[in-house]
Scaffold this motif. Structure first.
Motif, PDB file in Angstrom:
ATOM      1  N   VAL A  12     -45.742  34.966 -14.689  1.00  0.00           N
ATOM      2  CA  VAL A  12     -45.888  34.426 -16.034  1.00  0.00           C
ATOM      3  C   VAL A  12     -47.238  34.842 -16.609  1.00  0.00           C
ATOM      4  N   GLN A  13     -47.211  35.288 -17.866  1.00  0.00           N
ATOM      5  CA  GLN A  13     -48.434  35.702 -18.545  1.00  0.00           C
ATOM      6  C   GLN A  13     -48.243  35.495 -20.046  1.00  0.00           C
ATOM      7  N   ASP A  14     -49.177  34.768 -20.662  1.00  0.00           N
ATOM      8  CA  ASP A  14     -49.164  34.540 -22.120  1.00  0.00           C
ATOM      9  C   ASP A  14     -47.837  33.962 -22.608  1.00  0.00           C
ATOM     10  N   GLY A  15     -47.286  32.998 -21.872  1.00  0.00           N
ATOM     11  CA  GLY A  15     -46.062  32.330 -22.288  1.00  0.00           C
ATOM     12  C   GLY A  15     -44.794  33.135 -22.089  1.00  0.00           C
ATOM     13  N   LEU A  19     -38.920  39.606 -16.214  1.00  0.00           N
ATOM     14  CA  LEU A  19     -37.543  39.544 -15.713  1.00  0.00           C
ATOM     15  C   LEU A  19     -36.934  40.936 -15.670  1.00  0.00           C
ATOM     16  N   ASN A  20     -35.965  41.099 -14.796  1.00  0.00           N
ATOM     17  CA  ASN A  20     -35.172  42.317 -14.774  1.00  0.00           C
ATOM     18  C   ASN A  20     -33.959  42.112 -15.672  1.00  0.00           C
ATOM     19  N   ARG A  21     -33.762  43.040 -16.572  1.00  0.00           N
ATOM     20  CA  ARG A  21     -32.576  43.033 -17.429  1.00  0.00           C
ATOM     21  C   ARG A  21     -31.510  43.829 -16.688  1.00  0.00           C
ATOM     22  N   CYS A  22     -30.350  43.201 -16.493  1.00  0.00           N
ATOM     23  CA  CYS A  22     -29.303  43.785 -15.649  1.00  0.00           C
ATOM     24  C   CYS A  22     -27.963  43.798 -16.380  1.00  0.00           C
ATOM     25  N   ARG A  23     -27.051  44.612 -15.855  1.00  0.00           N
ATOM     26  CA  ARG A  23     -25.695  44.660 -16.402  1.00  0.00           C
ATOM     27  C   ARG A  23     -24.703  44.646 -15.256  1.00  0.00           C
ATOM     28  N   SER A  24     -23.705  43.782 -15.402  1.00  0.00           N
ATOM     29  CA  SER A  24     -22.593  43.749 -14.456  1.00  0.00           C
ATOM     30  C   SER A  24     -21.306  43.802 -15.259  1.00  0.00           C
ATOM     31  N   ARG A  25     -20.197  43.643 -14.596  1.00  0.00           N
ATOM     32  CA  ARG A  25     -18.910  43.648 -15.311  1.00  0.00           C
ATOM     33  C   ARG A  25     -18.777  42.451 -16.235  1.00  0.00           C
ATOM     34  N   PHE A  26     -19.655  41.449 -16.073  1.00  0.00           N
ATOM     35  CA  PHE A  26     -19.636  40.259 -16.929  1.00  0.00           C
ATOM     36  C   PHE A  26     -20.573  40.377 -18.129  1.00  0.00           C
ATOM     37  N   GLU A  95     -51.825  47.290 -15.951  1.00  0.00           N
ATOM     38  CA  GLU A  95     -50.502  47.465 -16.544  1.00  0.00           C
ATOM     39  C   GLU A  95     -49.451  47.862 -15.513  1.00  0.00           C
ATOM     40  N   MET A  96     -48.198  47.756 -15.918  1.00  0.00           N
ATOM     41  CA  MET A  96     -47.088  48.179 -15.073  1.00  0.00           C
ATOM     42  C   MET A  96     -47.064  49.702 -14.987  1.00  0.00           C
ATOM     43  N   ALA A  97     -46.883  50.194 -13.781  1.00  0.00           N
ATOM     44  CA  ALA A  97     -46.683  51.628 -13.568  1.00  0.00           C
ATOM     45  C   ALA A  97     -45.185  51.909 -13.658  1.00  0.00           C
ATOM     46  N   ARG A  98     -44.833  53.130 -13.431  1.00  0.00           N
ATOM     47  CA  ARG A  98     -43.407  53.489 -13.454  1.00  0.00           C
ATOM     48  C   ARG A  98     -42.732  52.943 -12.188  1.00  0.00           C
ATOM     49  N   PRO A  99     -41.603  52.238 -12.332  1.00  0.00           N
ATOM     50  CA  PRO A  99     -40.888  51.742 -11.151  1.00  0.00           C
ATOM     51  C   PRO A  99     -40.429  52.902 -10.274  1.00  0.00           C
ATOM     52  N   THR A 100     -40.398  52.672  -8.973  1.00  0.00           N
ATOM     53  CA  THR A 100     -39.973  53.730  -8.060  1.00  0.00           C
ATOM     54  C   THR A 100     -38.540  53.548  -7.569  1.00  0.00           C
ATOM     55  N   HIS A 101     -38.018  52.321  -7.653  1.00  0.00           N
ATOM     56  CA  HIS A 101     -36.669  52.083  -7.155  1.00  0.00           C
ATOM     57  C   HIS A 101     -36.090  50.847  -7.837  1.00  0.00           C
ATOM     58  N   ARG A 102     -35.205  51.062  -8.789  1.00  0.00           N
ATOM     59  CA  ARG A 102     -34.545  49.934  -9.451  1.00  0.00           C
ATOM     60  C   ARG A 102     -33.285  49.555  -8.694  1.00  0.00           C
ATOM     61  N   ASP A 103     -32.909  48.277  -8.814  1.00  0.00           N
ATOM     62  CA  ASP A 103     -31.661  47.815  -8.219  1.00  0.00           C
ATOM     63  C   ASP A 103     -30.471  48.438  -8.945  1.00  0.00           C
ATOM     64  N   ALA A 104     -29.313  48.413  -8.310  1.00  0.00           N
ATOM     65  CA  ALA A 104     -28.114  49.056  -8.846  1.00  0.00           C
ATOM     66  C   ALA A 104     -27.746  48.553 -10.242  1.00  0.00           C
ATOM     67  N   TRP A 111     -40.833  41.593 -20.403  1.00  0.00           N
ATOM     68  CA  TRP A 111     -41.512  40.309 -20.567  1.00  0.00           C
ATOM     69  C   TRP A 111     -40.699  39.513 -21.580  1.00  0.00           C
ATOM     70  N   VAL A 112     -40.221  38.340 -21.166  1.00  0.00           N
ATOM     71  CA  VAL A 112     -39.340  37.500 -21.978  1.00  0.00           C
ATOM     72  C   VAL A 112     -40.027  36.162 -22.228  1.00  0.00           C
ATOM     73  N   GLU A 113     -39.951  35.671 -23.465  1.00  0.00           N
ATOM     74  CA  GLU A 113     -40.517  34.358 -23.779  1.00  0.00           C
ATOM     75  C   GLU A 113     -39.891  33.313 -22.857  1.00  0.00           C
ATOM     76  N   LEU A 114     -40.705  32.399 -22.345  1.00  0.00           N
ATOM     77  CA  LEU A 114     -40.190  31.366 -21.444  1.00  0.00           C
ATOM     78  C   LEU A 114     -39.068  30.567 -22.089  1.00  0.00           C
ATOM     79  N   SER A 115     -39.202  30.247 -23.373  1.00  0.00           N
ATOM     80  CA  SER A 115     -38.163  29.469 -24.052  1.00  0.00           C
ATOM     81  C   SER A 115     -36.839  30.229 -24.088  1.00  0.00           C
ATOM     82  N   GLU A 116     -36.897  31.543 -24.227  1.00  0.00           N
ATOM     83  CA  GLU A 116     -35.683  32.360 -24.224  1.00  0.00           C
ATOM     84  C   GLU A 116     -35.082  32.426 -22.816  1.00  0.00           C
ATOM     85  N   ALA A 117     -35.928  32.511 -21.806  1.00  0.00           N
ATOM     86  CA  ALA A 117     -35.438  32.577 -20.421  1.00  0.00           C
ATOM     87  C   ALA A 117     -34.731  31.284 -20.036  1.00  0.00           C
TER      88      ALA A 117
END
Length: 149
Positions: A12-15, A19-26, A95-104, A111-117
């Motif tokens: 958490v940083q600055d409210g 999070l990881n934004r993901c996509r499934s069949r749903f 700062e964030m560097a380039r990810p080396t291995h994302r999940d499937a 960065w998502v507002e806590l209220s939105e999460a």
């Protein structure tokens, strides 16, 4: 049946929360970054490695904020049993560097507002329902057990 540990991060940083934004069949949803613990690796080592791999962000685990478990049964297969350890983490190293291995299923890290999460598509539901308590509380919370299938 082997039990698998998974270390997840509450960063958490600055409210906002990372999070990881993901996509499934749903459809599209959010999940905490982190993943499976390797043999011989401590949970805090796992969370640091997983965050670098998935998000490119270096973190310092501060405290264990929550634990939950999930048992699922795959069609015709053996049960899959995971115990999730959720750590409140502090970003370090800039700062964030380039990810080396994302999940499937992972599309990006955001960065998502806590209220939105809290009001949005953060899964699993038990994490979403207890998110603020884990972040702002002082203890470690047991979020329960879930059995599917």
């Amino acid at each position: 049946m082997a039990v698998r540990n998974s270390a997840k991060a509450l960063v958490v940083q600055d409210g906002r929360i990372l999070l990881n934004r993901c996509r499934s069949r749903f459809g599209v949803y959010y999940a905490l970054p982190g993943g499976g613990q390797r043999m011989g690796e401590t949970l805090t080592e796992a969370i640091r490695r997983e965050l670098l791999e998935e998000t490119g962000l270096a973190v310092l685990p501060q405290r264990l904020a929550g634990i939950y478990e999930q048992v699922t049964r795959r069609q015709g297969g053996a049960p899959d049993h995971k115990i999730y350890f959720l750590f409140l983490c502090q970003p370090c190293g800039g700062e964030m560097a380039r990810p080396t291995h994302r999940d499937a299923y992972q599309l990006s890290s955001e960065w998502v507002e806590l209220s939105e999460a809290v009001g949005g598509r953060l899964f699993p539901r038990t994490v979403r329902d207890n998110l603020l308590r884990m972040i702002y509380g002082e203890g470690t919370y047991y979020l329960g057990s879930e059995r599917k299938g």
